[in-house]
Design a protein around this motif. Structure first.
Motif, PDB file in Angstrom:
ATOM      1  N   GLY A   1       2.479  10.081  19.506  1.00 30.14           N
ATOM      2  CA  GLY A   1       1.424   9.606  20.397  1.00 30.14           C
ATOM      3  C   GLY A   1       0.589  10.732  20.978  1.00 30.14           C
ATOM      4  O   GLY A   1      -0.643  10.630  21.052  1.00 30.14           O
ATOM      5  N   LEU A   2       1.246  11.817  21.393  1.00 33.26           N
ATOM      6  CA  LEU A   2       0.505  12.932  21.988  1.00 33.26           C
ATOM      7  C   LEU A   2      -0.416  13.580  20.971  1.00 33.26           C
ATOM      8  O   LEU A   2      -1.581  13.884  21.265  1.00 33.26           O
ATOM      9  CB  LEU A   2       1.490  13.959  22.552  1.00 33.26           C
ATOM     10  CG  LEU A   2       0.865  15.201  23.194  1.00 33.26           C
ATOM     11  CD1 LEU A   2      -0.046  14.806  24.354  1.00 33.26           C
ATOM     12  CD2 LEU A   2       1.951  16.164  23.662  1.00 33.26           C
TER      13      LEU A   2
ATOM     14  N   SER B   1      -3.429  11.330  20.227  1.00 33.58           N
ATOM     15  CA  SER B   1      -4.379  11.272  21.340  1.00 33.58           C
ATOM     16  C   SER B   1      -5.268  12.510  21.393  1.00 33.58           C
ATOM     17  O   SER B   1      -6.406  12.437  21.866  1.00 33.58           O
ATOM     18  CB  SER B   1      -3.630  11.116  22.667  1.00 33.58           C
ATOM     19  OG  SER B   1      -2.855  12.274  22.943  1.00 33.58           O
TER      20      SER B   1
END
Length: 226
Positions: free
Chosen positions: A34-35, A38
């Motif tokens: 996810g990081l 993003s």
């Protein structure tokens, strides 16, 4: 209803440890995934280059593979402790920023030249294009001489990964690497769906103009921060 307090004690130790580790392991993997997504899903020099090569269908596999490999290596370096070293080396970061600004200005100038010369814009989608070595040199320079790449991969993603429990750092790195692979493969190989639009010279003119403006803006941002 009465609960037998000895149920947990009766569970084999290796099964209990496995059940306890699975949520944490999946959390570390998803955190890296996810990081990285993003941060990587943004219009920048590297993504723009991958998109353009994908539209031209020119050494796409090479460009995608290099971008994925660089991200994986840089995140691994950050997780292993390089993030802390770079945070205390402002001179090194300034040197990279100057070199990166020069590359961005050069690449932006090339894009502006293409935009101002209509006869060079209508590049055949299946043409020979640039030599393999030239494309490799371009993607390496755009990637490695861009300080934002180090800020995202080494400092931000790497520092978060370094804070993961010792046994879960590898899973965090694996999640970040998977995010990079998904994004660059989708961007590079998925760009061909836009090919009919970019068979028009005007579409290339607009794209190259946007690239020139973006590169100039990024270069100015780097120089202003020095």
């Amino acid at each position: 209803m009465h609960t037998n307090s000895t149920d947990t004690d009766a569970m084999p130790s290796h099964l209990f440890l496995l059940n306890a580790a699975v949520p944490s392991a999946s959390t570390a993997f998803l955190a890296g995934l996810g990081l990285c997504l993003s941060l990587i899903v943004a219009i920048g020099a590297q993504n723009t280059y991958v998109l353009r090569q994908g539209l031209r269908r020119e050494h796409v596999a090479l460009v995608v593979a290099v971008c994925i490999a660089l991200d994986s290596v840089l995140v691994a370096l950050g997780v292993s402790g390089l993030a802390g070293f770079l945070a205390h080396s402002p001179a090194l970061l300034q040197a990279v920023a100057l070199a990166g600004a020069a590359v961005l200005v050069w690449y932006g100038g090339q894009a502006l030249r293409r935009a101002l010369q209509p006869h060079t814009l209508h590049t055949p989608i299946h043409g020979r294009g640039q030599p393999r070595k030239q494309v490799l040199a371009q993607v390496l320079s755009i990637s490695l001489l861009n300080p934002h790449v180090y800020l995202d991969t080494v400092l931000l993603i790497g520092s978060v990964g370094a804070q993961q429990p010792h046994g879960q750092q590898t899973l965090f790195w694996l999640g970040a690497s998977c995010a990079s692979a998904l994004w660059f493969a989708g961007l590079g190989f998925g760009a061909r769906w836009l090919a009919p639009l970019f068979e028009r010279p005007m579409a290339w003119r607009v794209l190259d103009t946007l690239v020139a403006v973006m590169m100039a803006t990024l270069a100015w941002g780097l120089l202003r921060g020095l």
